[in-house]
Design a protein around this motif. Sequence first.
Motif, PDB file in Angstrom:
ATOM      1  N   ALA A  17      30.910  15.997  51.853  1.00 47.11           N
ATOM      2  CA  ALA A  17      31.814  14.606  51.552  1.00 47.11           C
ATOM      3  C   ALA A  17      33.609  15.305  50.520  1.00 47.11           C
ATOM      4  O   ALA A  17      34.345  14.700  49.602  1.00 47.11           O
ATOM      5  CB  ALA A  17      31.458  13.643  50.916  1.00 47.11           C
ATOM      6  N   GLY A  18      33.411  16.770  51.470  1.00 44.74           N
ATOM      7  CA  GLY A  18      35.448  17.022  50.816  1.00 44.74           C
ATOM      8  C   GLY A  18      36.154  16.556  51.512  1.00 44.74           C
ATOM      9  O   GLY A  18      36.197  15.560  52.091  1.00 44.74           O
ATOM     10  N   LEU A  22      35.227  14.089  54.617  1.00 47.22           N
ATOM     11  CA  LEU A  22      36.218  12.513  54.292  1.00 47.22           C
ATOM     12  C   LEU A  22      37.168  12.212  55.239  1.00 47.22           C
ATOM     13  O   LEU A  22      37.333  11.051  56.104  1.00 47.22           O
ATOM     14  CB  LEU A  22      36.203  12.211  52.834  1.00 47.22           C
ATOM     15  CG  LEU A  22      35.864  12.153  51.789  1.00 47.22           C
ATOM     16  CD1 LEU A  22      36.652  12.205  50.552  1.00 47.22           C
ATOM     17  CD2 LEU A  22      34.694  11.119  52.121  1.00 47.22           C
ATOM     18  N   ASP A  39      25.954  13.900  50.661  1.00 46.17           N
ATOM     19  CA  ASP A  39      26.924  14.778  50.237  1.00 46.17           C
ATOM     20  C   ASP A  39      25.954  15.075  48.601  1.00 46.17           C
ATOM     21  O   ASP A  39      25.457  14.388  48.486  1.00 46.17           O
ATOM     22  CB  ASP A  39      28.493  14.024  49.001  1.00 46.17           C
ATOM     23  CG  ASP A  39      28.775  15.665  48.771  1.00 46.17           C
ATOM     24  OD1 ASP A  39      29.602  16.407  49.476  1.00 46.17           O
ATOM     25  OD2 ASP A  39      28.440  15.869  47.126  1.00 46.17           O
ATOM     26  N   GLU A  43      28.809  12.498  42.002  1.00 48.92           N
ATOM     27  CA  GLU A  43      30.142  13.082  41.817  1.00 48.92           C
ATOM     28  C   GLU A  43      31.523  13.124  42.674  1.00 48.92           C
ATOM     29  O   GLU A  43      30.460  14.479  43.300  1.00 48.92           O
ATOM     30  CB  GLU A  43      30.993  11.620  40.970  1.00 48.92           C
ATOM     31  CG  GLU A  43      30.896  12.861  40.217  1.00 48.92           C
ATOM     32  CD  GLU A  43      31.508  12.391  38.570  1.00 48.92           C
ATOM     33  OE1 GLU A  43      32.024  12.992  37.538  1.00 48.92           O
ATOM     34  OE2 GLU A  43      30.505  10.491  38.483  1.00 48.92           O
ATOM     35  N   GLY A  44      32.732  13.201  42.916  1.00 52.41           N
ATOM     36  CA  GLY A  44      33.686  13.572  43.392  1.00 52.41           C
ATOM     37  C   GLY A  44      33.540  14.561  43.109  1.00 52.41           C
ATOM     38  O   GLY A  44      33.665  13.947  41.265  1.00 52.41           O
ATOM     39  N   CYS A 110      41.472  17.021  44.409  1.00 52.00           N
ATOM     40  CA  CYS A 110      40.913  15.822  43.680  1.00 52.00           C
ATOM     41  C   CYS A 110      41.328  14.379  43.993  1.00 52.00           C
ATOM     42  O   CYS A 110      40.613  13.119  44.099  1.00 52.00           O
ATOM     43  CB  CYS A 110      40.311  15.993  42.315  1.00 52.00           C
ATOM     44  SG  CYS A 110      41.785  15.944  40.951  1.00 52.00           S
ATOM     45  N   GLU A 113      41.041  13.647  47.424  1.00 54.57           N
ATOM     46  CA  GLU A 113      40.022  12.957  47.878  1.00 54.57           C
ATOM     47  C   GLU A 113      39.730  11.823  47.351  1.00 54.57           C
ATOM     48  O   GLU A 113      39.621  11.265  48.175  1.00 54.57           O
ATOM     49  CB  GLU A 113      38.269  14.223  47.502  1.00 54.57           C
ATOM     50  CG  GLU A 113      38.418  16.132  47.693  1.00 54.57           C
ATOM     51  CD  GLU A 113      36.995  16.412  47.458  1.00 54.57           C
ATOM     52  OE1 GLU A 113      36.515  15.786  46.166  1.00 54.57           O
ATOM     53  OE2 GLU A 113      37.295  17.166  47.344  1.00 54.57           O
ATOM     54  N   LEU A 117      38.691   8.622  50.478  1.00 54.30           N
ATOM     55  CA  LEU A 117      38.054   7.832  50.388  1.00 54.30           C
ATOM     56  C   LEU A 117      37.940   6.273  49.584  1.00 54.30           C
ATOM     57  O   LEU A 117      37.181   5.223  50.607  1.00 54.30           O
ATOM     58  CB  LEU A 117      36.725   7.683  48.640  1.00 54.30           C
ATOM     59  CG  LEU A 117      35.593   7.402  47.926  1.00 54.30           C
ATOM     60  CD1 LEU A 117      34.631   7.669  49.455  1.00 54.30           C
ATOM     61  CD2 LEU A 117      35.026   8.334  46.782  1.00 54.30           C
ATOM     62  N   VAL A 127      29.922   6.977  50.742  1.00 56.73           N
ATOM     63  CA  VAL A 127      29.519   8.164  51.115  1.00 56.73           C
ATOM     64  C   VAL A 127      28.360   7.891  50.156  1.00 56.73           C
ATOM     65  O   VAL A 127      28.088   7.847  49.236  1.00 56.73           O
ATOM     66  CB  VAL A 127      30.392   9.345  50.074  1.00 56.73           C
ATOM     67  CG1 VAL A 127      29.972  10.836  49.880  1.00 56.73           C
ATOM     68  CG2 VAL A 127      31.630   9.803  50.760  1.00 56.73           C
ATOM     69  N   ARG A 129      25.619   9.615  48.251  1.00 50.77           N
ATOM     70  CA  ARG A 129      25.212  10.642  47.248  1.00 50.77           C
ATOM     71  C   ARG A 129      23.858  10.249  45.931  1.00 50.77           C
ATOM     72  O   ARG A 129      23.781   8.827  45.826  1.00 50.77           O
ATOM     73  CB  ARG A 129      26.562  10.485  45.929  1.00 50.77           C
ATOM     74  CG  ARG A 129      27.736  11.078  46.739  1.00 50.77           C
ATOM     75  CD  ARG A 129      28.835  10.372  45.593  1.00 50.77           C
ATOM     76  NE  ARG A 129      30.183  10.356  46.432  1.00 50.77           N
ATOM     77  CZ  ARG A 129      30.549  12.204  46.776  1.00 50.77           C
ATOM     78  NH1 ARG A 129      30.227  13.156  46.118  1.00 50.77           N
ATOM     79  NH2 ARG A 129      32.223  12.338  46.992  1.00 50.77           N
TER      80      ARG A 129
END
Length: 377
Positions: A17-18, A22, A39, A43-44, A110, A113, A117, A127, A129
């Motif tokens: 989920a980079g 995404l 992912d 968390e992202g 970030c 992303e 998201l 996502v 996770r």
Amino acid sequence: MTATALPAATRVAIVGAGPTGLALAVTLAEAGVDFVVLDKLAEGANTSRAAVVHARTLEVLDTLGVTQDLLPRGIPLQRFTVRDGGRVLARLGFGGLLTPYPFTLMVPQCDTEAALLARLRALGGDVHRPYEVASAVQDADGVTLTTTTGQTLRAQYAVGADGMHSAVREAAGIGFTGSAYAQSFVLADVVMDWRPGAAEVSLNFHTDGLVVVAPLPHGRYRVVAVVDEAPAAPGAAYVQALLDARSPGQAHVREAVWGSRFRVHHRVADHYRAGRLLLAGDAAHVHSPAGGQGMNTGIQDGYALGRAFAEDALDGYEPQRRPVAQRVVAFTDRMTRMATLRRRPARAARNAVLPLASRVPALRNRLVRELAELDYR
């Protein structure tokens, strides 16, 4: 963090989920194609890592409804300057590009992303996770993904957007042809006084290795440098010494906000598809950070693959995107090697030719378009 439950089955399983994963997910969501994103991180990302979004990527993100959210988060720059010490060898401008976005946007990864998201969630997706894929086994009808904790997901297709050490690429048995650079790379975000200022990306040649300095939001600068052996966590004193050696008198580093080191490879997957397993982003290509091409190429992979799923045209994905990766890898490798010439005659020839070449409109425009990735439309 408690993992969100996986569904039993989907059409497209996206591993990673980079930005690439995404972008693919948003493209599929807009097209009404069923998918699941997994992912391994709880968390992202919350670090800046890739920080350049070029014009072609902004066009793609505009198509996905993301660009207008992303623009206020970054700094648009229209100038790319090449130096050797204090001498300017070339100034390249993005302002004349035929695009709605005639600039490069400096924005932490970030934030890119987060914007992707947010768009995915607005379209009803999300996502799952943290799920790390341990195996991907395909048969005539689909792919079974098994996580390290024993959960399974059945999909018609699985996409590896899971980086250089891709589990999906390994499962597919696809080779990753290329090699590694001998040197390591330093990456640091710092607060500093930088004499060239915050209106440009600066690529600086030096016999010890190139240094790229680019402004980021909130008064910070991104510093990327080739070094023989980088420290694990480069601090303010290290970055100051590096800039003093390679760009003397240009920088006063006040604080190191974040830093890392990494080894860089230049590799392209031998194929982008093996049956029901496909690759995108760093799982398919990795290369020098010179020019800030990596994340951009990955986002464009994700969009192209999403459209291929939506249009039932998967056979066209590899012929469309693999040549782009080969071109990007070759381009960034040339930039890196040109910037790190050590022999005096070769450096003198480079420093004599580059100012002349940059004044030729056709050559200058070609280089700017290559950096902006507009020729990959």
